[in-house]
Design an enzyme around this catalytic site. Structure first.
Site, PDB file in Angstrom:
ATOM      1  N   ILE A  59     -11.264 -11.713   5.358  1.00  0.00           N
ATOM      2  CA  ILE A  59      -9.816 -11.548   5.237  1.00  0.00           C
ATOM      3  C   ILE A  59      -9.382 -10.089   5.286  1.00  0.00           C
ATOM      4  CG2 ILE A  59      -9.414 -13.693   3.970  1.00  0.00           C
ATOM      5  CD1 ILE A  59      -9.479 -12.099   1.374  1.00  0.00           C
ATOM      6  N   GLY A  62     -12.129  -2.603   5.460  1.00  0.00           N
ATOM      7  CA  GLY A  62     -11.738  -1.286   4.977  1.00  0.00           C
ATOM      8  C   GLY A  62     -12.698  -0.222   5.441  1.00  0.00           C
ATOM      9  N   GLY A  65     -16.204  -1.140   3.810  1.00  0.00           N
ATOM     10  CA  GLY A  65     -16.789  -2.466   3.855  1.00  0.00           C
ATOM     11  C   GLY A  65     -15.779  -3.537   4.195  1.00  0.00           C
ATOM     12  N   ASP A 179      -4.121   6.355  -2.620  1.00  0.00           N
ATOM     13  CA  ASP A 179      -4.094   5.644  -1.343  1.00  0.00           C
ATOM     14  C   ASP A 179      -3.050   4.535  -1.363  1.00  0.00           C
ATOM     15  OD1 ASP A 179      -4.906   5.352   1.274  1.00  0.00           O
ATOM     16  OD2 ASP A 179      -6.607   4.042   0.803  1.00  0.00           O
TER      17      ASP A 179
END
Length: 387
Positions: A59, A62, A65, A179
């Site tokens: 789903i 990044g 990973g 972030d």
């Protein structure tokens, strides 16, 4: 520092020893009553939960990973974040996320269910959020059946603001997320937003105003003092939130190179329309009948306040929450020209803490640096002067 945060540090320190000496994580947490009870899964449990990490269950992807949808033996749906087994950054992100949120509970933050540190595997397990991320639904190019009417967008914007205010103002030491962006805002079935991905987070030491570190993140969301000097503060997160707020109201990504040059950067376009007195023109035309144009323009003005060039002009997140909920008025004379991406996109962006000699140039696009400093390590520097 509150007790639960101290316990979290103990837990992560022991997890670090686990990696260094090759022990299994279960041996670290069992029988230690003063350590937060993060559930430890075996690799086999998570492999079965995700159907052997099937591509059909993937789903998200990044920088460190992949994320898979999984179902535990008791029927609980979870999001399983598998970090790179070969990357030192994967280890750092694993430890950083554990440190940052293993003991934190808030309606607008993701919940860490547990982890796996078996052999070379480093996996984090979170509660599963049905509606995916803002970048894939509100801002994504593919069709979404979610109706982002105005009340839904208000709920999302205020929720993210409250989550950030909690990280900045309500826990000790404060956490700088570093972030904040649309892909890191996840939505549950009721469209309640959850801030996710704490792999780049930093703790702000007592009496310090900023931490200097290598730059990592997405340039469209980066505050100039961070992008250019590697200087991370609460105000860096606030700048990122301001850009996100403009995206929520406009339904547009912060950068779109397919548009005419003068329209490519959302912050610049919003500022130009503000100066012309036509802020309403940037509001998403697909919002629907419940649109409150006056409130939408107010949200855009808050976004401009959060992205002011001077850090001191950006409001604290608790003040942002009050502005968005109508309990504090916005003083129009305080809105000055924000820090625009074209002001610094061609400058050399620091890849080391302030004072280091090496620099790199980055174009105006999304990026993540290949090097990130050790989480909370002595290589980071702090400054204890007033902001």
């Amino acid at each position: 520092m509150r007790e639960t945060q101290r316990n979290s540090f103990k837990f992560v320190a022991k997890m670090s020893c686990c990696f260094l000496f090759g022990k299994r994580a279960q041996h670290v947490v069992e029988g230690d009553d003063d350590v937060h009870s993060v559930k430890v899964f075996s690799y086999n449990e998570l492999r079965k939960a995700t159907q052997d990490f099937s591509g059909a269950n993937k789903i998200g992807e990044g920088g460190f990973g992949s994320v898979f949808r999984g179902m535990l033996k008791d029927g609980t749906l979870v999001a399983v974040k598998v970090l790179s087994a070969t990357s030192r950054q994967g280890v750092r992100e694993f430890l950083t996320e554990l440190t940052a949120i293993s003991d934190i509970k808030h309606e607008n933050l993701v919940t860490l269910v547990g982890c796996c540190a078996e052999g070379s595997h480093r996996i984090l397990v979170y509660n599963y959020l049905e509606k995916n991320s803002l970048s894939q639904t509100l801002l994504g190019s593919s069709y979404s059946n979610i109706q982002f009417n105005w009340r839904a967008r208000v709920k999302i914007a205020v929720g993210v603001a409250r989550g950030l205010a909690f990280l900045h103002e309500e826990i000790r030491p404060p956490i700088i997320h570093r972030d904040i962006k649309a892909s890191n805002i996840l939505l549950d079935k009721d469209l309640t937003p959850k801030i996710s991905d704490f792999g780049l987070a930093r703790l702000l030491p007592p009496n310090a105003t900023h931490v200097s570190t290598r730059v990592a993140g997405t340039l469209g969301y980066l505050a100039p003092e961070y992008a250019i000097r590697g200087q991370v503060t609460k105000k860096s997160d606030i700048y990122s939130f301001g850009v996100l707020l403009l995206e929520i109201v406009s339904g547009r990504c912060n950068t779109n190179t397919r548009l005419p040059h003068e329209d490519q950067f959302l912050l610049e376009k919003t500022w130009a329309l503000y100066e012309q007195g036509h802020l309403d023109e940037i509001v998403d035309v697909d919002i629907g009948d419940d649109l409150d144009v006056e409130e939408a323009c107010l949200f855009l003005k808050v976004g401009l306040l959060c992205t002011q060039d001077a850090m001191a002009r950006r409001p604290h997140m608790t003040t942002v929450v009050r502005m968005l909920t109508g309990s504090k008025n916005i003083s129009m004379e305080k809105i000055t020209r924000p820090a625009l991406i074209t002001d610094f996109a061609e400058l050399k962006v620091s890849s080391k803490p302030q004072g280091a000699s090496e620099t790199r140039s980055y174009p105006s696009r999304s990026f993540t640096t290949t090097e990130v400093t050790e989480p909370f390590s002595s290589s980071e520097t702090t400054t204890q002067t007033s902001m």
